[in-house]
Scaffold this motif. Sequence first.
Motif, PDB file in Angstrom:
ATOM      1  N   THR A 154       0.809  -1.229   0.000  1.00  0.00           N
ATOM      2  CA  THR A 154       0.000   0.000   0.000  1.00  0.00           C
ATOM      3  C   THR A 154       0.838   1.274   0.000  1.00  0.00           C
ATOM      4  O   THR A 154       0.274   2.366  -0.115  1.00  0.00           O
ATOM      5  N   PHE A 155       2.151   1.196   0.107  1.00  0.00           N
ATOM      6  CA  PHE A 155       2.945   2.423   0.233  1.00  0.00           C
ATOM      7  C   PHE A 155       3.045   3.193  -1.073  1.00  0.00           C
ATOM      8  O   PHE A 155       3.287   4.408  -1.086  1.00  0.00           O
ATOM      9  N   GLU A 156       2.863   2.527  -2.210  1.00  0.00           N
ATOM     10  CA  GLU A 156       3.173   3.141  -3.503  1.00  0.00           C
ATOM     11  C   GLU A 156       2.399   4.432  -3.803  1.00  0.00           C
ATOM     12  O   GLU A 156       2.961   5.346  -4.429  1.00  0.00           O
ATOM     13  N   PRO A 157       1.127   4.584  -3.389  1.00  0.00           N
ATOM     14  CA  PRO A 157       0.461   5.865  -3.653  1.00  0.00           C
ATOM     15  C   PRO A 157       1.159   7.071  -3.030  1.00  0.00           C
ATOM     16  O   PRO A 157       0.975   8.198  -3.490  1.00  0.00           O
ATOM     17  N   LEU A 158       1.983   6.837  -2.001  1.00  0.00           N
ATOM     18  CA  LEU A 158       2.740   7.950  -1.422  1.00  0.00           C
ATOM     19  C   LEU A 158       3.662   8.577  -2.461  1.00  0.00           C
ATOM     20  O   LEU A 158       3.980   9.769  -2.379  1.00  0.00           O
ATOM     21  N   LEU A 159       4.097   7.791  -3.434  1.00  0.00           N
ATOM     22  CA  LEU A 159       4.993   8.299  -4.465  1.00  0.00           C
ATOM     23  C   LEU A 159       4.284   9.236  -5.433  1.00  0.00           C
ATOM     24  O   LEU A 159       4.940   9.901  -6.241  1.00  0.00           O
ATOM     25  N   VAL A 160       2.955   9.290  -5.364  1.00  0.00           N
ATOM     26  CA  VAL A 160       2.187  10.255  -6.171  1.00  0.00           C
ATOM     27  C   VAL A 160       1.348  11.162  -5.272  1.00  0.00           C
ATOM     28  O   VAL A 160       0.378  11.774  -5.725  1.00  0.00           O
ATOM     29  N   GLY A 161       1.713  11.238  -3.993  1.00  0.00           N
ATOM     30  CA  GLY A 161       1.054  12.163  -3.082  1.00  0.00           C
ATOM     31  C   GLY A 161      -0.212  11.654  -2.439  1.00  0.00           C
ATOM     32  O   GLY A 161      -0.946  12.431  -1.832  1.00  0.00           O
TER      33      GLY A 161
END
Length: 547
Positions: free
Chosen positions: A215-222
């Motif tokens: 679930t961490f990947e959306p952090l890479l797009v804010g």
Amino acid sequence: MGRKQAIVIGAGVGGLSMGIRLQSLGFDTTIVEALDAPGGRAYVRREQGFTFDMGPTVITVPHFIEELFSLERDRANLTTEDFPSTIVDENKRIKEGISGGPNTSRYVQIVPILPFYRIYFDDGTFFDYDGDEAHTHEQILALGEPGDLEGYKRFHEQARAIFERGFLELGYTHFGDVGTMLKVAPDLLKLDAVRNLFRFSGRYFKSDKLRQVFTFEPLLVGGNPLSVPAIYAMIHFVEKTWGIHFAMGGTGALVQGFVKKFEDLGGKIKYNAPVSKINVTRKDGKKVATGVTLGDGLTMTADAVVSNADWATTYGKLIEPQYRFWNSDLRVKVSQQSMSVFVIYFGFKADGNETEKLRHHSIILGPRYEELLKDIFGRKILPKDFSQYLHLPTLTDPSLAPPGHHAAYTLVPMPNNKSGIDWSEVGDRLRDIVFDFLDERGYLPNLRERLVCHSYITPDYFENTLDAYAGNAFGLEPLLVQSAFFRPHNRSEDIHGLYLVGAGTQPGAGTPSVMMSAKMTARLVAEDYGVDDAIVSGQASPELSIR
């Protein structure tokens, strides 16, 4: 009739992609950029022989890049298949040899990165995400709880279904009206793609660590994993399908490639040219964009204006209120902006042991996950601990630093400037805390003794230098109520001849999405300016006419 004129505001990835596409549509296009060099959020900082990408460093879906480099002057190529089967096939992943295509390679060299990420947990254990099914299964068995492997297999199939519907089929859909959205809503509901991603992952994983990994990947797009819709599970499958890549020379080299391609097609760029106003007039009862006024008072006219500037800045600062209804000051004020970031750029002497713990992309998670996200996105307070993304590109490209040295940056998610935090007071302290952490935890031992240079940016950089509303780092936060039809439209609802491109509009933030937004906007321009089939196929003269 002469060629139509277009102006693009901003030479970020979105603006350059749009400029290339407008030239291919037969427009004479000028990009006006406030900074002294291209890139926008992908600006490059150089110091004492070190080269630092200041923004995006993760490249996915390289065939989007190949498509841009393949466009020709006055040949729009808008009828080509968006996702050819040869590049969707999982057995044709980049790591098996399909890297930057032949036209990309004329401008920049793109190489695959493995693992995609090394993800560290606070107890020192880690997960290497590389897209390899067998290796992924082994790590899930080692880190997870009973039943998590079977859960992952179900998660994988659900992510595949969301990917196929949400990305392959709907990726280039412009949700310009309610009807378009209503047509796809039942499918998304059926796929459970509107549930928040963290709750969605809880259906498949018992292990907290695995829930964080996936679930961490959306952090890479804010995006906040606790609130982004589960459609963002498709990021996992996008990466698994096409891999993670790096442009040799850094993302700045890709930006320079786009600049050269744009100029090869006949486009022009003006630097140190901030826009103070988008000019609008009333014509035949309609509000029409006629060009821009620059900060020095110079007026430039155009048939079409495309803004790659921040959405809230475009409407809130560059267009007078009387010309706006749908994008009013109130809408700007109540919009939820994405998080911001604190980024330290540093060059240091190598000791030869960097690869013992680190990889090109390392995600270092802190002791808290959910509560940290609530601090950043909800409470908007300075967190007592932190997670970070450590980028060490010289493991792949040593030319970014002097011999025997490394260039790195570490990015720490932070609240945007709605927090009221005085970054001038806390910046140095945050830098010291991060450096001490990297040293004491053994990620970069004796870092302070090895430092050659360092600098940092805070949310103030995004607000004051990049003119991003409230210091956001990724445009509007990707919430369900700020997605699809509810996200700003690529064709202005208020003003004819005005279009938007980039992270703040559809489909959203992230380098591939920004390139997708350029194609979506180009299609709208082609519709509005009567680019007929002959021009699209390159068989006619480049004259354009307005329908």
